[in-house]
Design a protein around this motif. Structure first.
Motif, short mmCIF file in Angstrom:
data_model
loop_
_atom_site.label_atom_id
_atom_site.label_comp_id
_atom_site.label_asym_id
_atom_site.label_seq_id
_atom_site.Cartn_x
_atom_site.Cartn_y
_atom_site.Cartn_z
N PHE A 6 3.28 -4.46 -1.33
CA PHE A 6 2.54 -5.22 -0.33
C PHE A 6 1.51 -6.06 -1.05
O PHE A 6 0.77 -5.57 -1.90
CB PHE A 6 1.85 -4.27 0.68
N ILE A 7 1.48 -7.37 -0.70
CA ILE A 7 0.51 -8.28 -1.32
C ILE A 7 -0.29 -8.95 -0.21
O ILE A 7 0.29 -9.39 0.79
CB ILE A 7 1.22 -9.39 -2.12
N TYR A 8 -1.60 -9.02 -0.38
CA TYR A 8 -2.43 -9.70 0.61
C TYR A 8 -3.50 -10.52 -0.09
O TYR A 8 -4.20 -10.03 -0.97
CB TYR A 8 -3.09 -8.68 1.54
N SER A 80 -3.34 13.22 3.54
CA SER A 80 -3.38 13.81 4.87
C SER A 80 -2.06 13.83 5.64
O SER A 80 -1.90 14.61 6.56
CB SER A 80 -4.47 13.13 5.70
N VAL A 81 -1.09 13.00 5.27
CA VAL A 81 0.21 12.98 5.96
C VAL A 81 1.27 13.52 5.01
O VAL A 81 1.59 12.87 4.00
CB VAL A 81 0.57 11.56 6.42
N PRO A 82 1.86 14.72 5.29
CA PRO A 82 2.79 15.36 4.34
C PRO A 82 3.90 14.46 3.80
O PRO A 82 4.15 14.45 2.60
CB PRO A 82 3.36 16.53 5.15
N GLU A 83 4.56 13.69 4.68
CA GLU A 83 5.68 12.89 4.17
C GLU A 83 5.21 11.75 3.26
O GLU A 83 5.97 11.28 2.41
CB GLU A 83 6.59 12.39 5.29
N ASP A 112 6.84 2.92 -6.89
CA ASP A 112 8.18 2.88 -7.51
C ASP A 112 9.19 3.63 -6.67
O ASP A 112 9.72 4.65 -7.07
CB ASP A 112 8.13 3.56 -8.89
N LYS A 113 9.43 3.08 -5.48
CA LYS A 113 10.39 3.73 -4.58
C LYS A 113 10.68 2.72 -3.48
O LYS A 113 9.79 1.99 -3.05
CB LYS A 113 9.68 4.99 -4.06
N ALA A 114 11.95 2.66 -3.04
CA ALA A 114 12.30 1.73 -1.95
C ALA A 114 11.82 2.31 -0.63
O ALA A 114 11.76 3.52 -0.46
CB ALA A 114 13.80 1.52 -1.93
N ARG A 115 11.48 1.44 0.31
CA ARG A 115 11.11 1.84 1.69
C ARG A 115 10.06 2.96 1.71
O ARG A 115 10.19 3.96 2.43
CB ARG A 115 12.36 2.26 2.49
N SER A 116 9.02 2.79 0.91
CA SER A 116 7.95 3.79 0.86
C SER A 116 7.18 3.83 2.17
O SER A 116 6.73 2.80 2.68
CB SER A 116 6.99 3.46 -0.28
N LYS A 117 6.96 5.02 2.71
CA LYS A 117 6.22 5.16 3.97
C LYS A 117 4.75 4.86 3.73
O LYS A 117 4.06 4.34 4.63
CB LYS A 117 6.38 6.58 4.53
N LEU A 118 4.26 5.18 2.54
CA LEU A 118 2.86 4.88 2.22
C LEU A 118 2.64 3.37 2.22
O LEU A 118 1.69 2.88 2.83
CB LEU A 118 2.46 5.46 0.86
N ILE A 119 3.52 2.64 1.55
CA ILE A 119 3.38 1.19 1.47
C ILE A 119 3.54 0.56 2.85
O ILE A 119 2.83 -0.37 3.22
CB ILE A 119 4.32 0.56 0.42
N GLU A 120 4.44 1.10 3.65
CA GLU A 120 4.61 0.62 5.03
C GLU A 120 3.32 0.83 5.81
O GLU A 120 2.87 -0.05 6.54
CB GLU A 120 5.75 1.41 5.69
N SER A 121 2.71 1.98 5.61
CA SER A 121 1.47 2.30 6.32
C SER A 121 0.31 1.40 5.87
O SER A 121 -0.43 0.86 6.71
CB SER A 121 1.14 3.78 6.08
N VAL A 122 0.15 1.21 4.58
CA VAL A 122 -0.97 0.37 4.11
C VAL A 122 -0.73 -1.10 4.44
O VAL A 122 -1.68 -1.88 4.56
CB VAL A 122 -1.30 0.58 2.61
N ASP A 124 0.17 -2.16 7.22
CA ASP A 124 -0.48 -2.33 8.53
C ASP A 124 -1.99 -2.15 8.42
O ASP A 124 -2.75 -2.73 9.17
CB ASP A 124 0.04 -1.28 9.53
N GLY A 125 -2.39 -1.29 7.46
CA GLY A 125 -3.80 -0.95 7.33
C GLY A 125 -4.67 -1.99 6.65
O GLY A 125 -5.80 -2.24 7.06
N TRP A 126 -4.18 -2.60 5.58
CA TRP A 126 -5.02 -3.54 4.80
C TRP A 126 -5.48 -4.75 5.59
O TRP A 126 -6.65 -5.13 5.49
CB TRP A 126 -4.30 -3.98 3.52
N PRO A 127 -4.60 -5.44 6.39
CA PRO A 127 -5.07 -6.66 7.06
C PRO A 127 -6.32 -6.48 7.94
O PRO A 127 -7.26 -7.28 7.80
CB PRO A 127 -3.85 -7.14 7.85
#
Lengths: 153, 158
Positions: A6-8, A80-83, A112-122, A124-127
């Motif tokens: 994710f780049i912003y 805080s989120v297990p997955e 270093d992983k495709a479709r990371s849930k962390l990256i998906e979450s951030v 939405d979070g960073w903007p």
């Protein structure tokens, strides 16, 4: 290698000094980062934690690189989120560059992983966090919706 | 199908009406879009152009959808640089959603090809334009007067 990234980029009417201070000081963090603060000695190799208002860490890691006023690289794992915690450490790079009378602030958050849930979450979070930081530095007031830790979490 | 996409989301303390007016109003736009303005009736099917301060048509196309003050979709083809024009039309979707006392503004710019020099170009441009728009609406002045203030006058590089 499979990667999630994710780049912003955001331009802010401020100085590198004020931007750096807002990013690394608790009294400012709370105002635009949902009431959280960061705990770190801000040196290469030092531990880093993002703390909720109740004192618990929601994210943790380490300072990989630091060049005050210019660049910060963190190793960053969600606690805080297990997955998300299971995914391990991501890399967050923050750079500040002078751009005329403003600064160009760039966040690159990757794993270093495709479709990371962390990256998906951030993603939405960073903007909202960075938009709120911009409002704080330019108008003196952050966006109201980013001043408090959400009750439902 | 191959696709290149750039998404930019920002949050601005303003009303949907003021933001829509800033996005579609000629006079306001040249303050935050480096002297450029758009020419359009802003209704579905009407033509659309982005014109530079010196009258050059930079981009052109048509309004695909217009649902004020929530959603605008523009078919957008670059006109002034030949290699970008050759890529054909892109689709730019602009959405406004309420976020408490602020508005969440989402720009999704897509083209059916990969890679795309147009999407690469707008990936650099949108953050500048939208940062300026947010500063203008919240603070009263833009963040950047010049899109390339650090440009080397000899090499042309930033």
């Amino acid at each position: 290698m499979a990667r999630s990234k994710f780049i912003y980029v955001i331009y802010i009417r401020t100085t590198p000094e004020k931007c750096w201070k807002a990013l690394t000081t608790p009294e400012f963090n709370r105002q635009f980062f949902y009431g959280t603060t960061q705990e770190s000695k801000w040196k290469k190799g030092a531990s880093w934690r993002l703390l909720k208002p109740d004192g618990e860490a929601c994210d943790s890691g380490e300072v990989l690189e630091i060049e005050p006023l210019k660049r910060l690289v963190l190793k960053w794992r969600n606690e805080s989120v297990p997955e998300m915690r299971k995914e391990g450490y991501s890399r967050m790079t923050c750079t500040i560059e002078k751009h005329g009378a403003s600064v160009k602030l760039t966040i690159v958050h990757e794993m270093d992983k495709a479709r990371s849930k962390l990256i998906e979450s951030v993603s939405d979070g960073w903007p909202p966090i960075l938009s709120s930081l911009k409002s704080l530095l330019e108008t003196g007031k952050s966006l109201e919706e980013t001043r408090h830790w959400p009750e439902e979490i | 199908m191959k696709k290149s996409q750039f998404v930019y989301v920002t949050y601005i303390k303003t009303t949907p009406e003021k933001l829509w007016s800033a996005l579609t109003g000629e006079k306001f736009m040249n303050q935050y879009w480096f002297g450029c303005h758009c020419e359009s009736q802003w209704t579905a099917g009407s033509s659309w152009k982005l014109v530079s301060g010196d009258g050059q048509i930079l981009d052109a196309g048509e309004i695909v959808e217009a649902d004020a003050p929530r959603r605008l979709v523009i078919r957008w083809q670059h006109q002034s640089k030949p290699e970008l024009k050759a890529e054909g039309p892109s689709l730019c979707t602009i959405e406004l959603e309420t976020f408490g006392t602020a508005i969440k503004l989402s720009i999704t710019h897509t083209i059916e090809r990969e890679p795309s020099k147009l999407i690469e170009a707008v990936s650099g441009g949108w953050p500048k334009v939208i940062s300026n728009l947010k500063s203008l609406l919240e603070y009263g002045s833009v963040a950047l007067q010049d899109p390339y203030p650090n440009k080397n006058p000899y090499s042309g590089k930033e």
